[in-house]
Design an enzyme around this catalytic site. Structure first.
Site, mmCIF file in Angstrom:
data_model
loop_
_atom_site.group_PDB
_atom_site.id
_atom_site.type_symbol
_atom_site.label_atom_id
_atom_site.label_comp_id
_atom_site.label_asym_id
_atom_site.label_seq_id
_atom_site.Cartn_x
_atom_site.Cartn_y
_atom_site.Cartn_z
ATOM 1 N N CYS A 1 0.844 -1.208 0.000
ATOM 2 C CA CYS A 1 0.000 0.000 0.000
ATOM 3 C C CYS A 1 0.875 1.251 0.000
ATOM 4 C CB CYS A 1 -0.947 -0.007 1.202
ATOM 5 S SG CYS A 1 -2.380 -1.094 1.003
ATOM 6 N N ASP B 1 10.577 -6.905 -8.523
ATOM 7 C CA ASP B 1 10.806 -7.453 -7.183
ATOM 8 C C ASP B 1 12.179 -7.008 -6.683
ATOM 9 O OD1 ASP B 1 9.481 -10.129 -5.562
ATOM 10 O OD2 ASP B 1 11.514 -9.515 -5.040
ATOM 11 N N HIS C 1 -6.411 -3.100 -1.310
ATOM 12 C CA HIS C 1 -5.741 -3.998 -0.365
ATOM 13 C C HIS C 1 -6.596 -5.235 -0.138
ATOM 14 C CE1 HIS C 1 -3.072 -5.136 2.998
ATOM 15 N NE2 HIS C 1 -4.188 -5.696 3.445
ATOM 16 N N ASN D 1 1.487 -16.723 -4.230
ATOM 17 C CA ASN D 1 1.800 -17.437 -2.999
ATOM 18 C C ASN D 1 0.707 -17.115 -1.986
ATOM 19 O OD1 ASN D 1 4.210 -18.630 -3.850
ATOM 20 N ND2 ASN D 1 5.357 -16.747 -3.457
ATOM 21 N N GLY E 1 5.000 -19.602 1.480
ATOM 22 C CA GLY E 1 6.030 -18.566 1.643
ATOM 23 C C GLY E 1 5.520 -17.163 1.409
ATOM 24 N N THR F 1 4.955 -13.661 2.171
ATOM 25 C CA THR F 1 5.572 -12.789 3.172
ATOM 26 C C THR F 1 4.923 -11.414 3.229
ATOM 27 O OG1 THR F 1 7.232 -12.104 1.566
ATOM 28 C CG2 THR F 1 7.831 -13.926 3.042
ATOM 29 N N HIS G 1 -0.557 -8.588 1.080
ATOM 30 C CA HIS G 1 -1.321 -7.798 0.101
ATOM 31 C C HIS G 1 -1.165 -8.596 -1.192
ATOM 32 C CE1 HIS G 1 -2.342 -3.578 -1.667
ATOM 33 N NE2 HIS G 1 -2.414 -4.464 -2.651
ATOM 34 N N HIS H 1 -0.560 -10.403 -4.522
ATOM 35 C CA HIS H 1 0.323 -10.014 -5.622
ATOM 36 C C HIS H 1 0.582 -11.219 -6.494
ATOM 37 C CE1 HIS H 1 2.637 -11.089 -2.032
ATOM 38 N NE2 HIS H 1 3.492 -11.680 -2.852
ATOM 39 N N HIS I 1 3.254 -12.924 -8.948
ATOM 40 C CA HIS I 1 4.650 -12.944 -9.402
ATOM 41 C C HIS I 1 4.672 -13.300 -10.887
ATOM 42 C CE1 HIS I 1 6.772 -13.177 -5.390
ATOM 43 N NE2 HIS I 1 5.590 -13.585 -5.007
HETATM 44 P P1 AMP Z 1 5.659 -13.383 -1.355
HETATM 45 O O1 AMP Z 1 6.787 -14.144 -0.726
HETATM 46 O O2 AMP Z 1 4.888 -14.165 -2.369
HETATM 47 O O3 AMP Z 1 4.761 -12.728 -0.324
HETATM 48 O O4 AMP Z 1 6.337 -12.235 -2.199
HETATM 49 C C1 AMP Z 1 6.689 -11.010 -1.682
HETATM 50 C C2 AMP Z 1 7.733 -10.472 -2.613
HETATM 51 O O5 AMP Z 1 7.811 -9.085 -2.389
HETATM 52 C C3 AMP Z 1 9.134 -11.052 -2.373
HETATM 53 O O6 AMP Z 1 9.588 -11.662 -3.579
HETATM 54 C C4 AMP Z 1 9.957 -9.825 -1.992
HETATM 55 O O7 AMP Z 1 11.254 -9.870 -2.537
HETATM 56 C C5 AMP Z 1 9.136 -8.680 -2.566
HETATM 57 N N1 AMP Z 1 9.271 -7.406 -1.895
HETATM 58 C C6 AMP Z 1 9.169 -7.162 -0.568
HETATM 59 N N2 AMP Z 1 9.322 -5.840 -0.320
HETATM 60 C C7 AMP Z 1 9.496 -5.250 -1.537
HETATM 61 C C8 AMP Z 1 9.715 -3.917 -1.952
HETATM 62 N N3 AMP Z 1 9.778 -2.904 -1.072
HETATM 63 N N4 AMP Z 1 9.866 -3.654 -3.264
HETATM 64 C C9 AMP Z 1 9.812 -4.668 -4.164
HETATM 65 N N5 AMP Z 1 9.605 -5.948 -3.838
HETATM 66 C C10 AMP Z 1 9.461 -6.244 -2.534
HETATM 67 ZN ZN ZN Z 2 -1.821 -3.287 1.211
#
Ligand code: AMP
Ligand code: ZN
Length: 112
Positions: A7, A30, A46, A87, A93, A95, A98, A100, A102
């Site tokens: 966000c 990424d 969100h 994911n 995994g 992390t 929000h 997204h 890939h």
């Molecule tokens: P996930 O593990 O599927 O939740 O993917 C989260 C992805 O967000 C990971 O591949 C991180 O490298 C990426 N990520 C986290 N913070 C940032 C950021 N500030 N800018 C770009 N990518 C990010």
């Molecule tokens: Zn968000």
């Protein structure tokens, strides 16, 4: 969402390497790329994860896939192939809570 990194990226409070933006969706590289092309396609709304998607989100999710497909074309991985991944949850995994998508490609992706 207050403390959500994506966000903050959407609101331009945190910098990102933006590659796509429209009124509903953004795409950015990424920060820790796991393949030569590794873009995250993110809705501006969100939504925590696939688990909480609602019927009304159908079009938005479809749009994310089409945006990713178009970015794959733009990055010349349309023919060589690419992976689109949501994911979802701990074991996958996830992390960032929000949703997204890939977009990964540009090399042979060996993991499942
Ligand atoms: P996930 O593990 O599927 O939740 O993917 C989260 C992805 O967000 C990971 O591949 C991180 O490298 C990426 N990520 C986290 N913070 C940032 C950021 N500030 N800018 C770009 N990518 C990010
Ligand atoms: Zn968000």
């Amino acid at each position: 969402m207050n403390n959500c990194i994506f966000c903050k990226i959407i609101k331009k409070e945190v910098k990102s390497d933006l590659v796509y933006e429209d009124e509903e969706v953004i795409g950015f590289n990424d920060i820790y790329p796991k393949s030569p092309v590794h873009i995250l396609v993110v809705p501006k709304k969100h939504i925590q994860s696939v688990n909480v998607l609602k019927d009304e989100d159908k079009e938005l999710i479809g749009k994310m896939v089409l945006v990713a497909r178009d970015l794959a074309k733009e990055r010349n991985i349309f023919e060589t192939g690419y992976r689109l991944t949501f994911n979802t949850g701990k074991d996958a995994g996830q992390t960032v809570d929000h949703i997204h998508l890939h977009l990964m490609g540009g090399k042979k992706l060996l993991f499942a």
